[in-house]
Design an enzyme around this catalytic site. Sequence first.
Site, PDB file in Angstrom:
ATOM      1  N   CYS A 138     124.971   7.187  54.023  1.00  0.00           N
ATOM      2  CA  CYS A 138     126.202   7.978  54.181  1.00  0.00           C
ATOM      3  C   CYS A 138     125.942   9.447  53.879  1.00  0.00           C
ATOM      4  O   CYS A 138     125.893   9.841  52.707  1.00  0.00           O
ATOM      5  CB  CYS A 138     127.302   7.427  53.283  1.00  0.00           C
ATOM      6  SG  CYS A 138     128.838   8.348  53.419  1.00  0.00           S
ATOM      7  N   CYS A 141     128.726  11.222  52.008  1.00  0.00           N
ATOM      8  CA  CYS A 141     128.796  10.908  50.574  1.00  0.00           C
ATOM      9  C   CYS A 141     127.693  11.618  49.799  1.00  0.00           C
ATOM     10  O   CYS A 141     127.930  12.152  48.719  1.00  0.00           O
ATOM     11  CB  CYS A 141     128.616   9.406  50.318  1.00  0.00           C
ATOM     12  SG  CYS A 141     129.422   8.317  51.462  1.00  0.00           S
ATOM     13  N   ASP A 142     126.497  11.611  50.318  1.00  0.00           N
ATOM     14  CA  ASP A 142     125.340  12.004  49.516  1.00  0.00           C
ATOM     15  C   ASP A 142     124.642  13.285  49.967  1.00  0.00           C
ATOM     16  O   ASP A 142     123.730  13.767  49.285  1.00  0.00           O
ATOM     17  CB  ASP A 142     124.300  10.860  49.510  1.00  0.00           C
ATOM     18  CG  ASP A 142     124.875   9.600  48.871  1.00  0.00           C
ATOM     19  OD1 ASP A 142     125.693   9.737  47.954  1.00  0.00           O
ATOM     20  OD2 ASP A 142     124.512   8.497  49.295  1.00  0.00           O
TER      21      ASP A 142
END
Length: 314
Positions: A138, A141-142
Amino acid sequence: MDTTNEHVRCLIIGSGPAGYTAAIYASRANLAPVLYEGIQPGGQLTTTTEVENFPGYPEGVTGPQLMEDLKKQAQRFGTDVRMGIATAADLSASPYKVTIDGSKVVEAETVIISTGATAKYLGLPDEAKYAGMGVSACATCDGFFYRKKNVAVVGGGDTACEEAIYLAGLAKQVYLIVRKSYLRASKVMQERVFKTPNIKVLFEHNTIGLFGENGVEGAHLVKRKGEPDEEKVDIAIDGFFLAIGHKPNSDIFKPWLETDEVGYIKTIDGTPCTKVPGVFAAGDVADPHYRQAITAAASGCKAAIEAERYLSNQ
Ligand code: NDP
């Protein structure tokens, strides 16, 4: 074998942001929800580290902590949270029947399916070895943790292109590792990728391993695998992002619900309602597009409101 039948007003399957948000709303609406946590209690967020884009946490929060907070909030209002996996379903008539762990059958007046989707991985042992240490599925997300660093994205579809473009805004260099000699992504996404100066597309490359002491430091690739001019190539990267598709966890519901060609449950536009009255789908299992914790939570909220309305109309 425990085959005890139990009757509940609201059964929630899955314990990601969609499931727990549905549980918070359903329990506050006195539906006495029972929630089964599923294979991965807490869902996909338990595999990420810091979550910085969930509103309400100005300093960020870890994925596991966020899920623990959501669970506690749901339990505070009386949600019965249980371990167990839904292994079969019969949605042919109300009350709907869901089998847990292959034995116990729960009869439910309403069912909220929030079983999520599972990111696909290549299946390399190194992906597990470096999980949370440079391997992610992701970018939204990261990606932030890779500012000014070098990263690679695997895949040639729209998701891979979108993630590569997103990461290019943060990272120094992005490699897009594509197994074929062309991108499957839409033309517009392809053009954006080709126009972004710090994305380098590595066509006809396959990843065979990762290396690094205390986290990912690089990837071993093979160019034109199996061809006479096959060539081994190593790239130096700090982050390795998979974008080779997701598999929605909808298999047991397919006989009764409409799904798209990938398996995402189709709902009535803008709502979590399925074509079966009293059965709702929320979160990633019904969302091929956004797949964010906050959008999953929002759809869980909608599902619980719809469940409450459905029950009061009965
Ligand atoms: P796709 O299935 O479209 O693409 C998956 C990609 O991963 C393909 O390029 C495929 O390669 C590659 N791949 C699969 N398995 C492997 C493997 N083992 N090794 C290497 N590469 C592999 O998935 P997406 O998640 O990209 O998209 C899903 C759907 O969502 C699509 O319909 C897409 O259009 C849509 N979407 C739309 C967006 C938008 O419009 N903005 C954004 C994101 C998604 P190959 O081509 O060789 O099969």
